[in-house]
Design a protein around this motif. Structure first.
Motif, short mmCIF file in Angstrom:
data_model
loop_
_atom_site.label_atom_id
_atom_site.label_comp_id
_atom_site.label_asym_id
_atom_site.label_seq_id
_atom_site.Cartn_x
_atom_site.Cartn_y
_atom_site.Cartn_z
N LEU A 224 0.93 -1.34 0.10
CA LEU A 224 0.08 0.15 0.11
C LEU A 224 0.82 1.29 0.06
O LEU A 224 0.55 2.29 -0.71
CB LEU A 224 -1.07 -0.06 1.33
N ASP A 225 2.02 1.25 0.72
CA ASP A 225 2.73 2.28 0.49
C ASP A 225 4.12 2.07 -0.46
O ASP A 225 4.64 1.12 -0.35
CB ASP A 225 3.35 2.59 2.01
N PRO A 226 4.53 3.24 -1.10
CA PRO A 226 5.61 2.86 -2.12
C PRO A 226 6.90 2.28 -1.32
O PRO A 226 7.72 1.57 -2.07
CB PRO A 226 5.88 4.21 -2.63
N ALA A 227 6.98 2.72 -0.15
CA ALA A 227 8.53 2.35 0.70
C ALA A 227 8.44 0.86 0.87
O ALA A 227 9.27 0.24 0.64
CB ALA A 227 8.50 3.00 1.87
N ALA A 228 7.22 0.20 0.99
CA ALA A 228 7.16 -1.19 0.85
C ALA A 228 7.37 -1.98 -0.41
O ALA A 228 8.06 -3.08 -0.47
CB ALA A 228 5.86 -1.80 1.50
N GLY A 229 6.88 -1.47 -1.46
CA GLY A 229 6.93 -1.90 -2.76
C GLY A 229 8.29 -1.88 -3.29
O GLY A 229 8.80 -2.56 -4.29
N LYS A 230 9.11 -0.71 -2.77
CA LYS A 230 10.24 -0.69 -3.45
C LYS A 230 11.79 -1.46 -3.12
O LYS A 230 12.57 -1.71 -3.74
CB LYS A 230 11.01 0.79 -3.35
N LEU A 231 11.36 -2.37 -1.79
CA LEU A 231 12.52 -3.16 -1.21
C LEU A 231 12.71 -4.42 -2.60
O LEU A 231 11.59 -4.98 -2.88
CB LEU A 231 11.94 -3.87 -0.08
N SER A 232 14.07 -4.84 -2.49
CA SER A 232 14.32 -5.69 -3.36
C SER A 232 14.26 -7.00 -3.01
O SER A 232 13.96 -8.22 -3.82
CB SER A 232 15.95 -5.96 -3.21
N PRO A 457 -2.07 -10.80 -15.53
CA PRO A 457 -0.58 -11.44 -15.45
C PRO A 457 0.05 -10.24 -15.13
O PRO A 457 0.03 -9.06 -15.65
CB PRO A 457 -0.51 -11.96 -16.74
N GLU A 458 1.39 -10.52 -14.46
CA GLU A 458 2.37 -9.39 -13.86
C GLU A 458 3.64 -10.12 -13.62
O GLU A 458 3.54 -11.05 -13.39
CB GLU A 458 1.68 -8.71 -12.95
N THR A 459 4.59 -9.04 -13.32
CA THR A 459 5.99 -9.67 -13.15
C THR A 459 6.02 -9.17 -11.53
O THR A 459 6.41 -7.83 -11.05
CB THR A 459 7.05 -8.87 -13.82
N PRO A 460 6.07 -9.87 -10.52
CA PRO A 460 6.05 -9.62 -9.06
C PRO A 460 7.30 -8.88 -8.73
O PRO A 460 7.10 -8.08 -7.65
CB PRO A 460 5.82 -10.90 -8.57
N SER A 461 8.34 -8.98 -9.35
CA SER A 461 9.47 -8.10 -8.83
C SER A 461 9.67 -6.85 -9.40
O SER A 461 10.52 -6.08 -9.11
CB SER A 461 10.65 -9.14 -9.20
N SER A 462 8.72 -6.28 -10.48
CA SER A 462 8.69 -5.26 -10.92
C SER A 462 8.83 -4.09 -10.21
O SER A 462 8.00 -4.12 -9.43
CB SER A 462 7.83 -5.04 -12.13
N LYS A 463 9.59 -2.98 -10.30
CA LYS A 463 9.55 -1.72 -9.49
C LYS A 463 8.99 -0.68 -10.47
O LYS A 463 9.06 0.38 -10.10
CB LYS A 463 10.71 -1.62 -8.89
N SER A 464 8.81 -0.94 -11.74
CA SER A 464 8.38 0.04 -12.49
C SER A 464 7.07 -0.25 -13.48
O SER A 464 5.97 0.29 -13.36
CB SER A 464 9.60 0.34 -13.71
N THR A 465 7.12 -1.23 -14.56
CA THR A 465 6.22 -1.58 -15.15
C THR A 465 5.15 -2.30 -14.38
O THR A 465 5.20 -3.39 -13.68
CB THR A 465 6.66 -2.66 -16.21
N GLY A 466 3.75 -1.78 -14.52
CA GLY A 466 2.53 -2.16 -13.57
C GLY A 466 1.78 -3.25 -14.43
O GLY A 466 1.79 -3.52 -15.55
#
Length: 505
Positions: A224-232, A457-466
């Motif tokens: 929900l927060d971008p800080a969580a989604g950015k982690l490697s 369908p999506e790429t779970p590790s992506s940090k850019s393409t949604g």
């Protein structure tokens, strides 16, 4: 969050609105907004957390929803509590209050995968951690995530003997809709569980501060927060930066032609909601839409009649579209259209209406929403018709009912189940040595994940393409129905994958 309490309340309301297009429909969002804007109605703030932190072992036992929060101007807890009933079930039964499924079923084990031990991983068991907001300003806010993980664990243990021969245990912690409590939950679990799976907490950025210090711990959840989604080490069911899919807008442009040049929209006047609204409008405009009326309304507003008087009488809109509101407000808007004298030819495109609470507002009068249209980036999770065509969705619907009889399936439970499937795939693909690092490596390699058709369908590790694939629906003959979608049996599993993901400008 290290901010004054007033700012915390505004941020919390903003986080609610940020995700509302896909994640926070209906009474969940409305009640949460009311709670954060009227803090005396519930516990809040960043006070001390107590209770509900006992570790769980075996089956899918959980501590339940007994965590009590103190601080701010909220209510004071009564000390340590152990939530729910905590009883041991039998057969295939697992309950919504910390129950444990029995072992009377004997099923074939799943794939024989790698071997190894690690934190939360033994030769026979794997323990995953789930943090979700159950207590706080809105009781049961994201309890669906807890329900979904328990449902998945029941299913995988009783039908496949666990994952890779490892019985799945769920260690649950209540985030309490509170930054400190969420952070403490992550700190408590990080050296006990093999991975975090299926969490859903408004303050997942506070858990992210812990996970950032433990980069080998896999974290699979809908951030929900971008800080969580950015982690490697984070892997998302709805990944990517702020942006939106252009496909739905291109479809409606083709269907309605110049009518998309006369669109009205209403958004919530919260900074994060407006950021989301900006991304949506940008994607729509890239497809040729033109918004002739755009109004930001306070979250406390529950009457939009004057907006529709202006839209219909002065701006002469031909399409009304909203997605950063919630399902209950969307229902009010349709009622206000009639009160404002809007023409019957006005086209309503309201994605957030796919929600049980929206239907509840029109009980006995579903004719008022006949031909309403929208789209999802996931399957129609409470429709039996979709369940009949998507075996994975049918499994989810059936096992949810076994685990929580007579309760309607919910979006957060579906996302948790999908997160469980992603974790399972990574475990099975980790290679001959099974540990956190090999599972992380496997997660990074997964592309086009769709939980067997449950989600786009999506790429779970992506940090850019949604996500850019979607389904279309229309409310017709008293129910939500797919329209103009490819066959579910086809290569895209019923999703339209035209268009593109348009990053916010």
């Amino acid at each position: 969050m290290r901010t004054p309490r007033a700012a915390v309340l505004v941020m919390m309301a903003g986080l609610i609105a940020t995700a509302c297009g896909a994640r926070l429909p209906a009474d969940v969002q409305t009640k949460a907004q009311s709670a954060v804007l009227n803090p005396n109605t519930g516990s809040s703030g960043v006070g001390t957390t107590t209770g509900g932190s006992t570790d769980t072992t075996g089956g899918v036992d959980t501590t339940g929803g007994g965590t009590t929060t103190t601080g701010g101007t909220g209510t004071t807890g009564s000390g340590t509590t152990t939530g729910g009933t905590g009883t041991t079930g039998s057969g295939t039964t697992a309950g919504g209050h910390g129950t444990k499924p029995g072992t009377t079923q004997t099923q074939a084990a799943g794939p024989a995968c790698g071997k190894g031990t690690d934190v939360g991983l033994t030769a026979s068991d794997v323990t995953i951690g789930t943090i979700a907001d159950v207590t706080g300003p809105v009781s049961g806010l994201f309890q669906g995530a807890q329900q979904g993980m328990l449902t998945f664990a029941n299913f995988i243990n009783q039908t496949q003997g666990g994952i890779c021969g490892h019985h799945v245990n769920v260690a649950f912690r209540d985030g309490g809709t509170n930054c400190t409590q969420t952070q403490n939950a992550a700190s408590d679990l990080v050296n006990k569980v093999f991975a975090f799976v299926g969490s859903f907490a408004l303050y997942d950025n506070c858990a992210a501060s812990v996970l950032q210090q433990h980069p080998t711990v896999p974290d699979i959840h809908d951030s929900l927060d971008p800080a969580a989604g950015k982690l490697s080490n984070h892997f998302d069911i709805e990944p990517g930066e702020l942006g939106y899919a252009s496909g739905p807008f291109e479809y409606f442009k083709q269907k309605y032609g110049d009518k998309v040049l006369h669109v009205g929209t209403i958004a919530e006047d919260l900074s994060s909601a407006l950021a989301k609204q900006h991304a949506i409008v940008h994607a729509a405009e890239s497809a040729g839409w033109k918004f002739v009326y755009s109004q930001n309304e306070q979250p406390t507003n529950s009457n939009f009649q004057q907006d529709f008087v202006t839209m219909c009488s002065r701006k002469h809109i031909q399409i009304f579209f909203t997605v950063t509101e919630n399902a209950q407000n969307a229902a009010t808007m349709i009622q206000n259209e009639n009160q404002a004298g809007c023409p019957k030819t006005l086209i309503n495109i309201i994605p957030i209406a796919y929600d049980q609470a929206f239907l509840d507002a029109f009980k006995g009068n579903t004719g008022a929403i006949e031909n309403l249209q929208g789209y999802n980036q996931y399957a129609m999770f409470f429709n039996p018709e979709d369940g009949a065509q998507i075996p994975e969705l049918k499994l989810f619907q059936e096992w949810f009912q076994r685990t929580y009889p007579n309760q309607p399936a919910n979006l957060y439970a579906m996302f948790a189940w999908a997160s469980g499937r992603l974790f399972q795939q990574a475990m099975e693909n980790a290679g001959p040595t099974l540990n956190r690092k090999t599972v992380l490596a496997a997660l990074h390699k997964i592309k086009n994940f769709d939980a067997n058709g449950m989600i786009s369908p999506e790429t779970p590790s992506s940090k850019s393409t949604g996500v850019h694939c979607y389904i279309l629906w229309q409310f017709k003959d008293g129910k939500f129905q797919r329209q103009a979608d490819p066959p579910i049996s086809g290569p895209t599993k019923g999703y339209r994958c035209d268009g593109r993901f348009v990053p916010a400008s």
